[in-house]
Design an enzyme around this catalytic site. Structure first.
Site, PDB file in Angstrom:
ATOM      1  N   HIS A  26       0.876  -1.177   0.000  1.00 62.71           N
ATOM      2  CA  HIS A  26       0.000   0.000   0.000  1.00 62.71           C
ATOM      3  C   HIS A  26       0.909   1.221   0.000  1.00 62.71           C
ATOM      4  CE1 HIS A  26      -3.676   2.234   0.629  1.00 62.71           C
ATOM      5  NE2 HIS A  26      -3.087   2.884   1.613  1.00 62.71           N
ATOM      6  N   ASP A  70      -1.115   4.482  -4.902  1.00 63.95           N
ATOM      7  CA  ASP A  70      -1.917   3.720  -3.963  1.00 63.95           C
ATOM      8  C   ASP A  70      -1.453   2.280  -3.746  1.00 63.95           C
ATOM      9  OD1 ASP A  70      -4.100   3.645  -2.086  1.00 63.95           O
ATOM     10  OD2 ASP A  70      -5.116   2.321  -3.498  1.00 63.95           O
ATOM     11  N   GLY A  94      -1.403  11.256   2.968  1.00 63.50           N
ATOM     12  CA  GLY A  94      -0.831  12.185   1.996  1.00 63.50           C
ATOM     13  C   GLY A  94       0.100  11.553   0.982  1.00 63.50           C
ATOM     14  N   LYS A  95       0.012  10.241   0.789  1.00 64.48           N
ATOM     15  CA  LYS A  95       0.901   9.568  -0.174  1.00 64.48           C
ATOM     16  C   LYS A  95       0.723  10.133  -1.587  1.00 64.48           C
ATOM     17  CE  LYS A  95      -0.695   5.503   0.909  1.00 64.48           C
ATOM     18  NZ  LYS A  95      -1.544   5.870   2.047  1.00 64.48           N
ATOM     19  N   ARG A 133      14.429  11.324  14.356  1.00 62.65           N
ATOM     20  CA  ARG A 133      15.474  12.349  14.210  1.00 62.65           C
ATOM     21  C   ARG A 133      16.497  11.966  13.153  1.00 62.65           C
ATOM     22  NH1 ARG A 133      16.139  16.541  18.058  1.00 62.65           N
ATOM     23  NH2 ARG A 133      18.205  16.644  17.165  1.00 62.65           N
ATOM     24  N   GLY A 192      -5.068   8.253   3.808  1.00 63.86           N
ATOM     25  CA  GLY A 192      -5.285   9.651   4.143  1.00 63.86           C
ATOM     26  C   GLY A 192      -4.069  10.382   4.673  1.00 63.86           C
TER      27      GLY A 192
END
Length: 149
Positions: A18, A57, A38-39, A110, A36
């Site tokens: 995915h 997707d 933001g890919k 980080r 949801g």
């Protein structure tokens, strides 16, 4: 398990992930995250920077020797979903070596990490897709730590 049979050559393993995937200069960036996150939006912003769509997707990742190759499943090849506009046709490339894995999250690490996919270690960065700097971070990470082929 991947083994080499001299009579048949290396076995290929494949997995559908995915993810949205884009490429530049013969190297693919696989973008993973929850629905949801933001890919597709990040992929669109990277296309605006000169990247080319591999898949939106869902991405088929195949192991080929010591590298991974990314392509679109045939039923969605050349399609990008843009929220508010719909599904649009896009120029694409296929069978591109994967050089970088991008995880979309609000809990940013980080430092970069490594993550194995089909037994191949890939450089992994975590970013928040909705920040203005997200496409720049992906491009910079690809240049600085993405696998070279």
């Amino acid at each position: 398990m991947n083994t080499v049979n001299p009579a048949h050559g290396p076995r290929l393993s494949a997995e559908t992930v995915h993810a949205s995937t884009v490429a530049t200069d013969g190297r693919a960036v696989v973008i993973v995250g929850p629905s949801g996150s933001g890919k597709s939006d990040l992929a669109l912003r990277l296309l605006d920077r000169g990247f080319t769509l591999v898949s939106d997707d869902q991405t088929v990742v195949k192991r080929d020797g010591n590298r991974l190759m990314a392509s679109a499943p045939p039923n969605i090849a050349g399609k990008l979903e843009i929220r508010g506009i719909g599904i649009v046709d896009m120029e694409t490339v296929s069978s591109v070596p994967v050089a970088l894995l991008v995880e979309l999250t609000s809990e940013i690490q980080r430092l970069p990490d490594e993550n194995p996919l089909l037994g191949i270690k890939l450089p992994l960065i975590s970013i928040d897709a909705m920040t203005a700097s997200a496409p720049s971070k992906v491009a910079l990470a690809l240049d600085r730590m993405g696998l070279k082929f």
